[in-house]
Design a protein around this motif. Structure first.
Motif, PDB file in Angstrom:
ATOM      1  N   GLU A 204       0.832  -1.208   0.000  1.00 51.86           N
ATOM      2  CA  GLU A 204       0.000   0.000   0.000  1.00 51.86           C
ATOM      3  C   GLU A 204       0.858   1.246   0.000  1.00 51.86           C
ATOM      4  OE1 GLU A 204      -2.696  -0.580   3.232  1.00 51.86           O
ATOM      5  OE2 GLU A 204      -4.004  -1.863   2.016  1.00 51.86           O
ATOM      6  N   LYS A 205       1.982   1.197   0.724  1.00 52.31           N
ATOM      7  CA  LYS A 205       2.848   2.373   0.818  1.00 52.31           C
ATOM      8  C   LYS A 205       3.578   2.660  -0.495  1.00 52.31           C
ATOM      9  CE  LYS A 205       3.795   2.040   5.803  1.00 52.31           C
ATOM     10  NZ  LYS A 205       2.421   2.337   6.174  1.00 52.31           N
TER      11      LYS A 205
ATOM     12  N   GLU B  46       9.407   2.836   7.317  1.00 49.02           N
ATOM     13  CA  GLU B  46       8.097   2.941   7.977  1.00 49.02           C
ATOM     14  C   GLU B  46       7.607   1.559   8.429  1.00 49.02           C
ATOM     15  OE1 GLU B  46       4.629   5.223   6.417  1.00 49.02           O
ATOM     16  OE2 GLU B  46       6.138   5.980   4.998  1.00 49.02           O
ATOM     17  N   VAL B  47       7.721   0.575   7.519  1.00 48.38           N
ATOM     18  CA  VAL B  47       7.219  -0.760   7.836  1.00 48.38           C
ATOM     19  C   VAL B  47       8.070  -1.413   8.923  1.00 48.38           C
ATOM     20  CG1 VAL B  47       6.695  -3.048   6.907  1.00 48.38           C
ATOM     21  CG2 VAL B  47       6.296  -1.024   5.506  1.00 48.38           C
ATOM     22  N   THR B  48       9.393  -1.378   8.737  1.00 52.35           N
ATOM     23  CA  THR B  48      10.248  -2.071   9.706  1.00 52.35           C
ATOM     24  C   THR B  48      10.172  -1.405  11.083  1.00 52.35           C
ATOM     25  OG1 THR B  48      12.107  -0.802   8.843  1.00 52.35           O
ATOM     26  CG2 THR B  48      11.894  -3.069   8.083  1.00 52.35           C
ATOM     27  N   ASP B  49      10.101  -0.075  11.119  1.00 54.42           N
ATOM     28  CA  ASP B  49       9.977   0.606  12.416  1.00 54.42           C
ATOM     29  C   ASP B  49       8.734   0.145  13.147  1.00 54.42           C
ATOM     30  OD1 ASP B  49      12.272   1.904  12.046  1.00 54.42           O
ATOM     31  OD2 ASP B  49      11.431   3.925  11.748  1.00 54.42           O
ATOM     32  N   LYS B  50       7.632   0.099  12.398  1.00 55.75           N
ATOM     33  CA  LYS B  50       6.374  -0.261  13.029  1.00 55.75           C
ATOM     34  C   LYS B  50       6.434  -1.685  13.605  1.00 55.75           C
ATOM     35  CE  LYS B  50       1.610  -1.257  12.251  1.00 55.75           C
ATOM     36  NZ  LYS B  50       0.617  -1.622  11.274  1.00 55.75           N
ATOM     37  N   TYR B  51       6.928  -2.602  12.789  1.00 53.39           N
ATOM     38  CA  TYR B  51       6.925  -3.998  13.247  1.00 53.39           C
ATOM     39  C   TYR B  51       7.963  -4.258  14.331  1.00 53.39           C
ATOM     40  CZ  TYR B  51       3.264  -5.575  10.174  1.00 53.39           C
ATOM     41  OH  TYR B  51       2.032  -5.766   9.587  1.00 53.39           O
TER      42      TYR B  51
ATOM     43  N   GLY C 128       2.310   2.863  -3.297  1.00 51.76           N
ATOM     44  CA  GLY C 128       1.445   3.614  -4.209  1.00 51.76           C
ATOM     45  C   GLY C 128       0.771   2.717  -5.233  1.00 51.76           C
ATOM     46  N   ALA C 129       1.139   1.417  -5.222  1.00 49.51           N
ATOM     47  CA  ALA C 129       0.450   0.481  -6.112  1.00 49.51           C
ATOM     48  C   ALA C 129      -0.887   0.115  -5.479  1.00 49.51           C
ATOM     49  CB  ALA C 129       1.295  -0.778  -6.303  1.00 49.51           C
ATOM     50  N   GLY C 130      -1.774  -0.459  -6.265  1.00 46.28           N
ATOM     51  CA  GLY C 130      -3.038  -0.954  -5.718  1.00 46.28           C
ATOM     52  C   GLY C 130      -2.921  -2.440  -5.501  1.00 46.28           C
ATOM     53  N   PRO C 131      -2.568  -2.869  -4.280  1.00 47.48           N
ATOM     54  CA  PRO C 131      -2.420  -4.309  -4.059  1.00 47.48           C
ATOM     55  C   PRO C 131      -3.769  -5.008  -4.040  1.00 47.48           C
ATOM     56  CG  PRO C 131      -2.073  -3.113  -2.007  1.00 47.48           C
ATOM     57  CD  PRO C 131      -2.292  -2.077  -3.072  1.00 47.48           C
ATOM     58  N   THR C 132      -3.860  -6.126  -4.761  1.00 45.22           N
ATOM     59  CA  THR C 132      -5.101  -6.880  -4.868  1.00 45.22           C
ATOM     60  C   THR C 132      -4.830  -8.294  -4.365  1.00 45.22           C
ATOM     61  OG1 THR C 132      -5.411  -5.655  -6.902  1.00 45.22           O
ATOM     62  CG2 THR C 132      -6.949  -7.436  -6.488  1.00 45.22           C
ATOM     63  N   ALA C 133      -5.605  -8.743  -3.388  1.00 41.66           N
ATOM     64  CA  ALA C 133      -5.397 -10.094  -2.855  1.00 41.66           C
ATOM     65  C   ALA C 133      -6.307 -11.064  -3.604  1.00 41.66           C
ATOM     66  CB  ALA C 133      -5.681 -10.146  -1.364  1.00 41.66           C
ATOM     67  N   MET C 134      -5.841 -11.527  -4.753  1.00 46.45           N
ATOM     68  CA  MET C 134      -6.692 -12.343  -5.621  1.00 46.45           C
ATOM     69  C   MET C 134      -6.299 -13.814  -5.490  1.00 46.45           C
ATOM     70  SD  MET C 134      -6.609 -11.890  -9.698  1.00 46.45           S
ATOM     71  CE  MET C 134      -7.708 -10.493  -9.723  1.00 46.45           C
ATOM     72  N   PRO C 135      -7.282 -14.729  -5.503  1.00 47.06           N
ATOM     73  CA  PRO C 135      -6.920 -16.144  -5.393  1.00 47.06           C
ATOM     74  C   PRO C 135      -6.143 -16.628  -6.624  1.00 47.06           C
ATOM     75  CG  PRO C 135      -9.263 -15.887  -5.817  1.00 47.06           C
ATOM     76  CD  PRO C 135      -8.727 -14.521  -5.585  1.00 47.06           C
ATOM     77  N   LEU C 136      -5.214 -17.560  -6.410  1.00 47.63           N
ATOM     78  CA  LEU C 136      -4.290 -17.985  -7.465  1.00 47.63           C
ATOM     79  C   LEU C 136      -4.939 -18.418  -8.788  1.00 47.63           C
ATOM     80  CD1 LEU C 136      -1.174 -19.862  -6.058  1.00 47.63           C
ATOM     81  CD2 LEU C 136      -1.286 -17.791  -7.432  1.00 47.63           C
ATOM     82  N   PRO C 137      -6.006 -19.237  -8.751  1.00 39.92           N
ATOM     83  CA  PRO C 137      -6.556 -19.697 -10.025  1.00 39.92           C
ATOM     84  C   PRO C 137      -7.044 -18.568 -10.937  1.00 39.92           C
ATOM     85  CG  PRO C 137      -7.477 -20.965  -8.213  1.00 39.92           C
ATOM     86  CD  PRO C 137      -6.687 -19.857  -7.613  1.00 39.92           C
ATOM     87  N   GLU C 138      -7.286 -17.387 -10.370  1.00 37.33           N
ATOM     88  CA  GLU C 138      -7.759 -16.268 -11.187  1.00 37.33           C
ATOM     89  C   GLU C 138      -6.607 -15.481 -11.794  1.00 37.33           C
ATOM     90  OE1 GLU C 138     -11.025 -14.973 -11.527  1.00 37.33           O
ATOM     91  OE2 GLU C 138     -12.159 -15.618  -9.760  1.00 37.33           O
ATOM     92  N   VAL C 139      -5.365 -15.719 -11.287  1.00 38.12           N
ATOM     93  CA  VAL C 139      -4.274 -14.811 -11.625  1.00 38.12           C
ATOM     94  C   VAL C 139      -3.907 -14.847 -13.111  1.00 38.12           C
ATOM     95  CG1 VAL C 139      -1.826 -14.354 -11.247  1.00 38.12           C
ATOM     96  CG2 VAL C 139      -3.324 -14.735  -9.305  1.00 38.12           C
TER      97      VAL C 139
END
Ligand code: NA
Ligand code: NA
Lengths: 316, 165, 424
Positions: free
Chosen positions: A172-173, A295-300, A175-186
C-alpha cells in the motif's frame, strides 16, 4: 478393519511407525522434495523403524485444518506457509520485512539466527513444535508494462499480492493498488488486464507460466517466502528421547539439502526464464524504497522484540 | 410440542432476516470491489473477504433454513414406495440420526471455539478475528437442532409421516 | 470403509438430505476406526470447505436468475424467440430451445432454468397442440443448456476443485452448448415432420422489430458479462455480481416489473437455493478428507492407469462411469467428490483440464434427466404436472441426442479448447 495402521503404533518393539506430513504445494515444488528427503533421512537414521506418508497439495485440508490436526495429533508434520502462520503469530512477520535480504542465500542464512529460533519456540503456545524454516525463492515483481526502479514505477498499478498484513502494508505504501486475488484467477486476470502485475517467486513464475501474459520481470528481492516446518507437540512427546533426536536430525539434514536446492533452483529458473524471452532487469538501487521500508520495519520492530533483533542480525 | 413449533418458526424468521442482510452484503461488497478497482484504480482490500465471510454465514444459515423448509436434496426413491407405520418408523430413524449428527457437530464446534488458539487467528486481509466467521457453525447448528427436533417429533404425530425432501 | 459405505447407502434411502449423509458417514467412519481425535477437526473442515473465493459466484448467479424472473426479462426472451422461429413446423419447440439458449447466457443452473421454463413454456406448447409430456421433455432437455453455455455454476465448482481457469471453462462451454442445441433442433425437426406438427404464421417485421427493441435490455446482461470478462474489467467470479446489478437495473428501470417489495423473497430464495449447494460442498469437504486419509484417490488412480494407456479410452471409461453415477447421484455432489480423484489421472494421460472439465460437467448435467434419481425430471414433472413415467418415455430421444453430443465433444477437444485459444 481400516485405519488401524495410522497413528497408534508403538515405535519400540521393532514395529514401524508411519508419520503423516501435509503441505500445500505441488509435488514438483522444493518443499515436497524436502519432505521426501526428510522421509529418506528418517528411514535411514531409524533403520527403517520410522517412515513418512506425504499428502501434497492440501490433500488433508487447508492450512487452518492442518494446524488443528497438528494440535490434536491426527497429523504429525506440517509445512505451513509463513504467510498463513504470520496471521497466527506476529513475530513471523520478520521474514516479510521489505528489502532485508539481497538474495536468497542471505535470507536462508538467517534460518539459524537466534531470532528465528525464538520464533519457532513461540509456536509451542499453539501446541506446535517449530522445527525449522525452508525457502521457496525470494519475491520479485512481474509487470505487463515496464520495470521497477523506484516506487514511482508502481504508482497506480494493480498488483496481485499474497494477502498477509505485513506484505499488504508494504505494498500500500508503494502507491500500487495491491489486490489479494486467489491464485486460479491470476493467469487470466493478467491476460485480460484485471491486474497489471504480480508479486511472485521465480519457481511459481516458471511453473505457472504467468510470463505468457506479462513479460517484464524485475529482480527486486523485496521479500522472502519461507515455510515453517512444524511437528505436533503431542506426537513428539509420545516418542522416546532417541527417536526425538532422530527426528530433529533428519529434519535438519533435509532442510540443509532443501535450502541448497532452493538456491540452485533460483539460478536455474532465472536462466530458463531469460532463455524463454522474459525481459529481466535488476532493481539496481533499492534506496528509493528506503523511506517506505523504514516505515514498515519501524512499526513492526516496535511491536515485536523478536523482529527487532532479527533485523539487527540481518544487518550484520 | 406447540412451544417447540413456535420456537422453530420464530428462529426461521430470524434466519430470513439474516439471509437478506448477508445476500445484500455479498452483492454490495463484490460490486464495490469492481468499482473501486476498475473505475477508481484504488483496489479495496476488504471486499473479497467481506463477501466470503458473508457467503459462509449464508451457507450455514441457509442450510438450516432448507431443513426447516424441507428443501434440501434427498433421495426419495425408496420412501415414496413405503407407506403407513413403516414409513413413519423409517423416516423417524433417518431424522434421529440427523438429529444426533447436528447435536454432535454443535458440541464439537463449541469445544473447537473454546480452544485457546482460536483468538490468535485473524483474517489475512482485514485482520478480523476469525471467530466472527467461525461462529456461523455453532449458531446455525443450534438452529438446526431446533428445526430437526421439531421435524422428528412431528413425524410421529402425523399419520403419514412427512417427507424430509 | 465397507461399514461406512453401508451407513452411506442406508441413510440415502431413508431420505436423509444428501449433504448430511456425507457428513454423517464421515463421522461414522471416524468412530468405527476408533480415531476419535479426528472428530475434533470436523467443524473446522466444514468451515474451510467454503472459504473459497470462486464459490461466491454460486449465490450471485442464483440471485441473478431470481432477479430476471421477477424483472420480466425471461418473458421477453421467450417472446423474442417466438417472433424469430415460431413460424416453422414445430415452431414452439424451437422457441423453447432458442429461449433456453438465450436464458443460458444469463443463468448458471439447469434446475433453476427448468423450473422457470416449465411454468411458462409447457402450458403455451400445450395450447398450440403439443402433448404435455413432449412440452415438458423439450423444456427439461433444453434446460441442460443452462450450465453449459456460460455463465455456469458447475463449471465454477469444477474450477474451484481442480484449479482450472474458470474463464477458460466459460468460454470453452460455448461451442459444446451450441452442439447440444443443434442436436435438439435436429431431433425436433425430425419428430415434427414425422408427426405433422402445426405451424404458425410468420410474425410481421414490425412485430419482430418491436420485440427486438424490447429484448435489448435483457440481452445486455450476457453481453456485459462476456465483454467485461474479456476486456479485463472484472473476473469471472465478479461477473456474477455485475450480472445481478445489471438485472436489478433492467428490472427496475427498463421493464419496471421489479419492485422493492420483491427483494426480500428473492434474497431468501437465493439463500436457501445457495445453501442446498454450499452445504453439500462443506460436507463433501469433510467426506473428501476421509477419502484422502484412506488414500482412495491414489488407489483408484493407479488402478485406472493399469487399465489403459490411451487418453481416449480413459475418457470413454470415465464417461460411462459418470453416466452411471449420474443416474443415482446429484451432479454437483458427484463432481465435488470425484474431481480430486480424477485430477492426478488426467495429468498422467496428458488431458487438458479445461476439456476434461467441460466433458464431465456436461455428463453430470445430463444426469439431471436420467432416472431413477434426476432432479431435473422431478422438477419438470411436478411443475408441468406430467407423470414421471410418461415424462421419462418422451425424454429418452433427447437423452440419446445428448449422449451423442457428449461423445462428439469428448472426441474433439478442439470444440472446447479452440475458442479460449483464439481469444488469447
Ligand atoms: Na449459463
Ligand atoms: Na440421474
Amino acid at each position: 478393519a481400516c485405519g488401524e495402521d495410522t497413528a497408534s503404533n508403538e515405535t519400540d518393539g521393532g514395529e514401524t511407525r508411519t508419520f503423516k506430513i501435509s503441505h500445500v504445494t505441488q509435488e514438483s515444488h522444493v518443499w515436497h522434495q524436502t519432505a521426501l528427503k526428510f522421509g529418506e533421512e528418517l528411514e535411514a537414521l531409524s533403520d527403517g523403524r520410522m517412515n513418512v506418508d506425504i499428502y501434497p497439495a492440501s490433500q488433508l485440508g487447508q492450512e487452518k485444518d492442518m494446524v488443528q490436526q497438528l494440535e490434536t495429533g491426527s497429523l504429525d508434520f506440517g509445512f505451513l506457509t509463513n504467510g498463513y502462520m504470520s496471521t497466527r503469530q506476529d513475530s513471523l512477520n520478520a521474514w516479510f520485512m521489505p528489502f532485508t535480504f539481497k538474495n536468497l542465500e542471505e535470507a536462508a542464512a538467517l534460518r539459524k539466527s537466534a531470532a528465528a529460533k525464538q520464533m519457532l519456540e513461540e509456536l509451542s503456545s499453539q501446541g506446535l513444535l517449530g522445527l525449522d524454516f525452508a525457502f521457496a525463492g525470494n519475491r520479485h515483481i512481474l509487470l505487463k508494462d515496464g520495470h521497477v526502479q523506484s516506487p514511482d514505477d508502481l504508482k497506480g498499478k494493480k498488483v496481485r499480492i499474497i494477502g498477509s498484513p505485513a506484505i499488504q502494508e508494504f505494498w500500500e505504501k508503494t502507491g500500487a493498488g495491491p489486490t489479494a486475488m486467489p491464485l486460479p484467477e491470476v493467469y487470466t486476470s493478467l491476460q485480460t488486464g484485471v491486474i497489471d502485475g504480480i508479486d511472485i517467486d521465480l519457481d511459481a513464475l516458471a511453473t505457472e507460466k504467468y510470463y505468457e501474459n506479462a513479460e517484464n520481470l524485475t529482480l527486486t528481492n523485496h521479500m522472502t517466502f519461507p515455510t515453517v516446518i512444524v511437528m505436533s507437540q503431542q506426537v513428539y512427546d509420545s516418542l522416546s528421547p532417541e527417536d526425538q533426536k532422530i527426528v530433529k536430525e533428519a529434519i535438519s539434514k533435509a532442510v540443509d539439502w532443501g535450502v541448497e536446492e532452493a538456491i540452485a533452483r533460483e539460478q536455474k529458473n532465472l536462466e530458463e526464464l531469460k532463455k524463454i524471452g522474459v525481459k529481466v532487469e535488476e532493481l539496481k538501487d533499492p534506496s528509493s524504497f528506503e523511506a517506505i521500508t523504514k516505515e514498515v520495519t519501524d512499526k513492526y520492530s516496535s511491536q515485536s522484540e523478536v523482529i527487532k533483533s532479527f533485523l539487527e542480525e540481518a544487518k550484520k | 410440542m406447540k412451544a417447540l413449533h413456535r420456537l422453530s418458526d420464530w428462529v426461521y424468521n430470524i434466519e430470513k432476516v439474516i439471509a437478506v442482510i448477508l445476500c445484500a452484503a455479498m452483492l454490495i461488497s463484490l460490486s464495490a470491489g469492481v468499482l473501486f478497482r476498475y473505475v477508481l484504480s484504488a483496489p479495496l482490500t476488504w471486499s473479497d473477504e467481506t463477501a466470503i465471510f458473508s457467503l459462509i454465514w449464508l451457507s450455514f444459515i441457509g442450510g438450516s433454513m432448507s431443513i426447516k423448509r424441507q428443501d434440501s436434496a434427498a433421495i426419495t426413491l425408496l420412501m415414496d414406495k413405503v407407506h403407513g407405520k413403516a414409513r413413519t418408523i423409517m423416516l423417524g430413524a433417518g431424522l434421529a440420526v440427523l438429529l444426533a449428527f447436528v447435536i454432535y457437530i454443535f458440541y464439537l464446534s463449541i469445544i473447537w471455539l473454546s480452544s485457546p488458539t482460536i483468538m490468535m487467528q485473524r483474517s489475512s486481509s482485514m485482520g478480523m478475528p476469525m471467530i466472527i466467521a467461525y461462529l456461523s457453525i455453532p449458531v446455525s447448528f443450534f438452529f438446526l437442532i431446533i428445526h430437526t427436533l421439531e421435524l422428528f417429533l412431528n413425524n410421529f404425530k402425523s399419520d403419514e409421516g412427512r417427507r424430509i425432501a | 470403509m465397507t461399514a461406512a459405505l453401508i451407513v452411506f447407502i442406508i441413510l440415502l434411502f431413508l431420505q436423509v438430505p444428501i449433504a448430511f449423509v456425507l457428513g454423517i458417514t464421515t463421522i461414522a467412519y471416524i468412530i468405527l476406526t476408533g480415531n476419535m481425535g479426528l472428530t475434533a477437526t470436523a467443524p473446522q473442515r466444514l468451515y474451510s470447505g467454503l472459504e473459497n473465493y470462486g464459490m461466491l459466484a454460486v449465490p450471485l448467479f442464483m440471485m441473478a436468475g431470481e432477479l430476471m424472473n421477477f424483472g420480466g426479462i425471461t418473458t421477453r426472451l421467450i417472446d423474442f424467440s417466438k417472433t424469430l422461429v415460431g413460424h416453422f413446423r414445430g415452431g414452439l419447440a424451437y422457441v423453447n430451445v432458442i429461449a433456453n439458449m438465450l436464458l443460458s447466457a444469463i443463468m448458471g443452473s439447469a434446475t433453476a432454468q427448468i423450473a422457470m421454463m416449465s411454468r411458462t413454456m409447457v402450458p403455451s406448447m400445450e395450447k398450440e397442440g403439443y402433448s404435455r409430456e413432449f412440452g415438458a421433455a423439450t423444456t427439461a432437455a433444453s434446460g441442460l443448456l443452462g450450465p453449459i453455455i456460460p455463465p455456469s455454476m458447475i463449471f465454477i465448482i469444477y474450477g474451484v476443485a481442480s484449479g482450472a481457469s474458470i474463464s477458460d471453462m466459460f468460454i470453452g462451454g460455448v461451442l459444446p452448448g451450441v452442439v447440444l442445441a443443434l442436436a435438439f433442433i435436429v431431433l425436433i425437426g425430425y419428430t415434427g415432420s414425422k408427426e405433422k406438427w402445426p405451424t404458425q404464421e410468420r410474425a410481421p417485421i414490425s412485430l419482430i422489430t418491436k420485440s427486438f427493441i424490447s429484448v435489448i435490455p435483457a440481452l445486455l446482461v450476457p453481453v456485459i458479462i462476456i465483454a467485461g470478462i474479456l476486456s479485463g474489467v472484472f473476473t469471472a467470479t465478479e461477473s456474477a455480481a455485475v450480472a445481478c446489478v445489471v438485472a436489478l437495473l433492467v428490472g427496475f428501470f427498463f421493464y419496471k416489473e421489479l419492485k422493492i417489495k420483491h427483494l426480500p423473497s428473492i434474497l431468501v430464495n437465493t439463500a436457501v437455493t445457495t445453501a442446498t449447494i454450499t452445504m453439500l460442498i462443506a460436507m463433501a469437504n469433510l467426506f473428501g478428507w476421509m477419502l484422502s486419509f484412506e488414500q482412495v484417490p491414489q488407489n483408484i488412480a493407479s488402478w485406472m492407469v493399469s487399465l489403459t494407456e490411451s487418453p481416449l479410452v480413459f475418457l470413454l471409461i470415465v464417461n460411462i462411469f459418470l453416466l452411471i453415477v449420474g443416474m443415482f447421484m446429484d451432479g454437483i455432489a458427484a463432481l465435488i467428490i470425484l474431481v480430486p480423484i480424477f485430477m492426478p489421472l488426467i495429468a498422467n494421460y496428458g488431458i487438458d483440464p479445461v476439456h476434461f472439465g467441460v466433458v464431465i460437467c456436461i455428463n453430470l448435467t445430463i444426469g439431471l434427466l436420467t432416472p431413477p434419481v434426476g432432479a431435473g425430471l422431478y422438477i419438470a414433472s411436478s411443475l408441468a404436472d406430467v407423470k414421471l413415467e410418461t415424462l421419462i418415455k418422451s425424454i429418452w430421444p433427447f437423452l440419446i441426442a445428448s449422449f451423442i453430443s457428449l461423445l462428439i465433444i469428448t472426441y474433439w477437444p478442439d470444440l472446447v479448447l479452440w475458442l479460449p485459444t483464439i481469444l488469447k
